[in-house]
Design a protein around this motif. Structure first.
Motif, short mmCIF file in Angstrom:
data_model
loop_
_atom_site.label_atom_id
_atom_site.label_comp_id
_atom_site.label_asym_id
_atom_site.label_seq_id
_atom_site.Cartn_x
_atom_site.Cartn_y
_atom_site.Cartn_z
N LEU A 1 0.89 -1.13 0.02
CA LEU A 1 0.08 -0.07 0.19
C LEU A 1 0.87 1.17 -0.01
O LEU A 1 0.45 2.09 -0.83
N ASN A 2 1.71 1.20 0.78
CA ASN A 2 2.97 2.41 1.00
C ASN A 2 4.09 1.73 1.51
O ASN A 2 4.48 0.69 1.64
N ASP A 3 5.26 2.71 1.91
CA ASP A 3 6.37 2.38 2.47
C ASP A 3 6.01 1.55 3.76
O ASP A 3 7.16 0.93 4.28
N VAL A 4 4.98 1.60 4.45
CA VAL A 4 4.85 1.18 5.86
C VAL A 4 3.89 -0.04 5.62
O VAL A 4 4.21 -1.02 6.56
N PHE A 5 2.77 -0.08 5.00
CA PHE A 5 1.61 -0.85 5.01
C PHE A 5 1.66 -1.84 3.87
O PHE A 5 1.94 -1.36 2.72
N SER A 6 1.50 -3.20 4.05
CA SER A 6 1.06 -4.07 2.96
C SER A 6 0.20 -5.10 3.21
O SER A 6 -0.08 -5.08 4.47
N LEU B 1 -2.70 -7.82 7.50
CA LEU B 1 -2.20 -6.44 7.13
C LEU B 1 -0.69 -6.53 7.98
O LEU B 1 -0.53 -6.64 9.14
N MET B 2 0.36 -6.10 7.14
CA MET B 2 1.60 -5.99 7.74
C MET B 2 2.08 -4.43 7.89
O MET B 2 1.61 -3.83 6.75
N THR B 3 2.65 -4.03 8.81
CA THR B 3 3.15 -2.90 8.90
C THR B 3 4.81 -2.82 9.15
O THR B 3 5.07 -3.71 10.42
N LYS B 4 5.54 -2.19 8.81
CA LYS B 4 7.03 -2.06 8.86
C LYS B 4 7.31 -0.52 9.46
O LYS B 4 7.72 0.22 8.50
N PRO B 5 6.94 -0.39 10.58
CA PRO B 5 7.33 0.95 11.13
C PRO B 5 8.67 1.44 11.04
O PRO B 5 9.66 0.72 11.15
#
Length: 186
Positions: free
Chosen positions: A83-88, A116-120
């Motif tokens: 979705l963006n640099d943080v969420f997929s 939902l994965m987030t890479k903070p």
């Protein structure tokens, strides 16, 4: 029938050039469909040749019969979207042939992963590569074991086969790398 329809869909997408194979740099594999979603699949197919023993009961004696066939052990159909640099997000469907009950021989579908994965973006010297998955997520140990043990290609992992736990579950998974630097002063 559903598997055949899926195959025809993939071939048609490849022919109309809406889909393209993604670059081989990084973890990404599969087909990028019109820059909307990445589609991939894994198939575990085996050839078995040998004696199949049918268990005896009150009415039938034990029977040994020679069988020889290709077997679809498992297949996974995956859709991923960054979705963006943080969420997929990831959706994986598990397809297998049902061996029990009235539906024996039919294709059986199950939900494998939906999260939902987030890479903070943490600025920490102690933790790196932090990721959080929410939904139907990986079980950490089995995911690690599958990458280390090549037996997975042949059959289920030991923990799954003995019904200790499965490879996915509902919940929240936090992963990352803990960086420990030891300073030795002499």
């Amino acid at each position: 029938m559903k598997l055949r329809s899926l195959f025809v869909f993939v071939v048609l997408l490849g022919e109309t050039s809406i889909a393209q194979v993604s670059n081989s740099d990084g973890d990404e594999k599969g087909i990028n469909i019109a820059d909307l979603v990445e589609m991939s699949g894994d198939w575990f197919i085996a050839y078995r040749d040998g004696v199949k023993q049918v268990q005896a009961d009150e009415t039938l004696p034990a029977v040994n019969e020679h069988t020889s066939s290709f077997v679809l052990k498992r297949s996974y159909f995956t859709l991923k979207k960054i979705l963006n640099d943080v969420f997929s997000v990831r959706y994986t469907m598990d397809l297998t042939i049902d061996n029990e009950g009235d539906d024996a021989g039919n294709v059986e579908t199950r939900l494998k992963y939906l999260y939902l994965m987030t890479k903070p973006k943490l600025h920490s010297k102690l933790f790196t590569s932090t990721a959080i998955e929410v939904g139907m997520v990986h079980r950490p140990w089995l995911d690690y074991e599958q990458k280390m043990n090549t037996y997975r290609v042949q059959d289920n992992m030991f923990i799954e086969r003995n019904r200790i736990f499965n490879s996915a579950d509902f919940g929240l998974t936090v992963s990352g790398i803990l960086v420990l630097k030891w300073m030795m002063v002499f």
